[in-house]
Motif scaffolding. Structure first.
Motif, mmCIF file in Angstrom:
data_model
loop_
_atom_site.group_PDB
_atom_site.id
_atom_site.type_symbol
_atom_site.label_atom_id
_atom_site.label_comp_id
_atom_site.label_asym_id
_atom_site.label_seq_id
_atom_site.Cartn_x
_atom_site.Cartn_y
_atom_site.Cartn_z
ATOM 1 N N ARG A 228 0.632 -1.576 0.019
ATOM 2 C CA ARG A 228 0.417 0.090 0.567
ATOM 3 C C ARG A 228 0.571 1.290 -0.150
ATOM 4 N N ALA A 229 1.805 0.995 0.746
ATOM 5 C CA ALA A 229 3.224 2.225 0.538
ATOM 6 C C ALA A 229 4.128 2.284 -0.322
ATOM 7 N N ASN A 230 4.305 1.280 -0.914
ATOM 8 C CA ASN A 230 5.424 1.404 -2.036
ATOM 9 C C ASN A 230 4.558 1.197 -4.030
ATOM 10 N N LYS A 231 3.422 1.221 -4.013
ATOM 11 C CA LYS A 231 2.544 0.699 -5.054
ATOM 12 C C LYS A 231 3.590 0.903 -6.156
ATOM 13 N N ALA A 232 4.159 1.698 -6.495
ATOM 14 C CA ALA A 232 5.411 2.085 -7.822
ATOM 15 C C ALA A 232 6.099 0.911 -8.194
ATOM 16 N N VAL A 233 7.231 0.206 -7.028
ATOM 17 C CA VAL A 233 7.399 -0.696 -6.569
ATOM 18 C C VAL A 233 6.595 -2.286 -6.802
ATOM 19 N N PHE A 234 5.886 -2.702 -6.459
ATOM 20 C CA PHE A 234 4.920 -4.280 -5.935
ATOM 21 C C PHE A 234 4.226 -3.706 -7.391
ATOM 22 N N ARG A 235 3.689 -3.133 -7.601
ATOM 23 C CA ARG A 235 2.226 -3.085 -9.249
ATOM 24 C C ARG A 235 4.269 -2.460 -10.125
ATOM 25 N N ASP A 236 3.677 -3.791 -11.211
ATOM 26 C CA ASP A 236 4.066 -3.574 -12.371
ATOM 27 C C ASP A 236 3.835 -2.724 -13.219
ATOM 28 N N ALA A 237 3.801 -1.333 -13.884
ATOM 29 C CA ALA A 237 2.599 -0.601 -14.443
ATOM 30 C C ALA A 237 2.449 -1.282 -15.764
ATOM 31 N N GLU A 238 3.663 -1.724 -16.846
ATOM 32 C CA GLU A 238 3.808 -3.049 -18.203
ATOM 33 C C GLU A 238 2.385 -3.382 -17.962
ATOM 34 N N LEU A 239 2.252 -4.685 -17.509
ATOM 35 C CA LEU A 239 1.142 -5.903 -16.946
ATOM 36 C C LEU A 239 0.419 -5.323 -16.168
ATOM 37 N N ARG A 240 0.253 -4.819 -15.647
ATOM 38 C CA ARG A 240 -0.840 -3.235 -15.563
ATOM 39 C C ARG A 240 -1.429 -4.731 -13.761
ATOM 40 N N ARG A 241 -0.658 -4.815 -13.089
ATOM 41 C CA ARG A 241 -0.785 -6.088 -12.087
ATOM 42 C C ARG A 241 0.269 -5.925 -10.746
ATOM 43 N N TYR A 242 -0.098 -6.349 -9.791
ATOM 44 C CA TYR A 242 0.952 -6.572 -8.746
ATOM 45 C C TYR A 242 1.907 -8.116 -9.201
ATOM 46 N N ARG A 243 2.828 -7.322 -8.837
ATOM 47 C CA ARG A 243 4.462 -8.285 -9.419
ATOM 48 C C ARG A 243 3.703 -9.818 -8.123
ATOM 49 N N THR A 244 4.534 -11.032 -8.931
ATOM 50 C CA THR A 244 4.193 -12.092 -7.650
ATOM 51 C C THR A 244 5.934 -11.656 -6.464
ATOM 52 N N ALA A 245 6.007 -12.510 -5.667
ATOM 53 C CA ALA A 245 7.146 -12.247 -5.216
ATOM 54 C C ALA A 245 8.483 -12.652 -5.642
ATOM 55 N N GLY A 246 8.732 -13.952 -6.829
ATOM 56 C CA GLY A 246 9.329 -13.816 -7.190
ATOM 57 C C GLY A 246 10.033 -12.923 -7.731
ATOM 58 N N GLU A 247 8.905 -11.662 -8.929
ATOM 59 C CA GLU A 247 9.069 -10.526 -9.716
ATOM 60 C C GLU A 247 9.345 -9.873 -8.330
ATOM 61 N N LEU A 248 8.857 -9.846 -7.464
ATOM 62 C CA LEU A 248 9.406 -8.733 -6.327
ATOM 63 C C LEU A 248 10.452 -8.927 -6.537
ATOM 64 N N ALA A 249 11.381 -9.411 -6.403
ATOM 65 C CA ALA A 249 12.329 -9.563 -5.532
ATOM 66 C C ALA A 249 13.504 -10.066 -6.380
ATOM 67 N N GLY A 250 13.539 -9.967 -8.037
ATOM 68 C CA GLY A 250 13.854 -9.557 -8.922
ATOM 69 C C GLY A 250 14.360 -8.217 -9.327
ATOM 70 N N HIS A 251 12.956 -7.814 -8.985
ATOM 71 C CA HIS A 251 12.926 -6.557 -9.188
ATOM 72 C C HIS A 251 13.689 -5.541 -7.702
ATOM 73 N N LEU A 252 13.798 -5.966 -6.888
ATOM 74 C CA LEU A 252 14.415 -5.815 -5.648
ATOM 75 C C LEU A 252 15.836 -6.033 -5.805
ATOM 76 N N GLU A 253 16.023 -6.636 -7.022
ATOM 77 C CA GLU A 253 18.135 -7.662 -6.454
ATOM 78 C C GLU A 253 18.257 -8.113 -5.725
ATOM 79 N N VAL A 254 17.346 -9.301 -5.309
ATOM 80 C CA VAL A 254 17.470 -10.565 -3.931
ATOM 81 C C VAL A 254 17.672 -11.856 -4.649
ATOM 82 N N ALA A 255 17.265 -11.968 -6.085
ATOM 83 C CA ALA A 255 17.073 -13.272 -6.143
ATOM 84 C C ALA A 255 18.700 -13.296 -7.359
ATOM 85 N N HIS A 256 19.196 -14.504 -6.914
ATOM 86 C CA HIS A 256 20.483 -14.867 -6.958
ATOM 87 C C HIS A 256 21.946 -13.925 -7.057
#
Length: 249
Positions: A178-206
């Motif tokens: 709720r506080a960080n919609k721009a990070v949690f939402r994928d603007a291109e896909l028009r939906r919230y990111r999955t846990a895996g996608e968010l981890a990748g977005h925040l660079e914590v995956a691998h």
């Protein structure tokens, strides 16, 4: 030229000086603080999140800042301010009886030196919390995720990305979403990111392992892309690839 140096050249001199102090004290590496400040506020000491109470260079929320000042303020010349903050044992919230005092303490978030000092203390605490939760040394990207989501939230995301990566991230961490919609939402896909996608977005995956000596390699800090991710086939821009090659030569 390392990424830390490239980013440092874009940061105002007072900000660079402020970030050097906790690094000299050993609470957090300079490059880590530099990257966090860049991602959180773009080095703007008066930055404000319109969707939450987050303010300042490191986007501290009101409760996080009050807690940090209560626990560490005396070490940084804020003994009187720290004494005015009480933690409610029932709710866990930090309270200041006087509205005037509360406003004055919260306004200190815009002081680059104090914000950097508290960021160093928070980074040190988050790293220790993640070590316990994950049973290993956390990466620098994971420590940043803990700054952004809290150590508990970061640990939940890291585990979810490994065990159930397809679950919606906003259901996993609803308050942060709720506080960080721009990070949690994928603007291109028009939906919230999955846990895996968010981890990748925040660079914590691998993510690349942290250097136990507290130094960050240039490769691990070029736009947050680790050498491990590059080796696994991640696509890099020509500019970033050239910088990586220069760092490793």
């Amino acid at each position: 030229m390392t990424h830390a140096l490239l980013v440092s050249n874009r940061a105002p001199a007072p900000v660079r000086q402020a970030l050097a102090e906790p690094a000299a004290r050993g609470t957090a590496p300079f490059a880590e603080l530099l990257e966090t400040a860049r991602r959180e506020s773009g080095f703007k000491t008066d930055a404000k999140n319109p969707n939450s109470t987050a303010t300042g260079l490191f986007q501290f929320t009101e409760q996080t800042w009050l807690d940090l000042v209560r626990r560490h303020g005396a070490r940084y010349g804020l003994r009187d301010a720290a004494a005015k903050i009480a933690r409610d044992p029932a709710t866990g919230r930090n309270e200041v009886p006087s509205a005037e005092d509360r406003s004055a303490i919260l306004a200190l978030r815009k002081d680059a030196k104090l914000a950097a000092a508290m960021a160093g203390e928070l980074s040190k605490t988050n790293r220790a919390s993640l070590q316990r939760a994950l049973g290993r040394e956390p990466t620098y990207q994971e420590v940043y995720a803990a700054h952004f989501l809290g150590a508990t939230g970061a640990a939940r995301l890291i585990r979810a990305a490994e065990e159930n990566p397809d679950q919606p991230a906003n259901r996993l961490l609803p308050q942060a979403a709720r506080a960080n919609k721009a990070v949690f939402r994928d603007a291109e896909l028009r939906r919230y990111r999955t846990a895996g996608e968010l981890a990748g977005h925040l660079e914590v995956a691998h993510a690349a392992p942290a250097d136990p000596r507290g130094a960050i390699s240039g490769a691990a800090f070029v736009e947050g892309i680790s050498t491990t991710r590059r080796a696994s086939g991640g696509v890099l821009s020509a500019q970033i690839a050239a910088q990586l090659a220069a760092n490793e030569s």
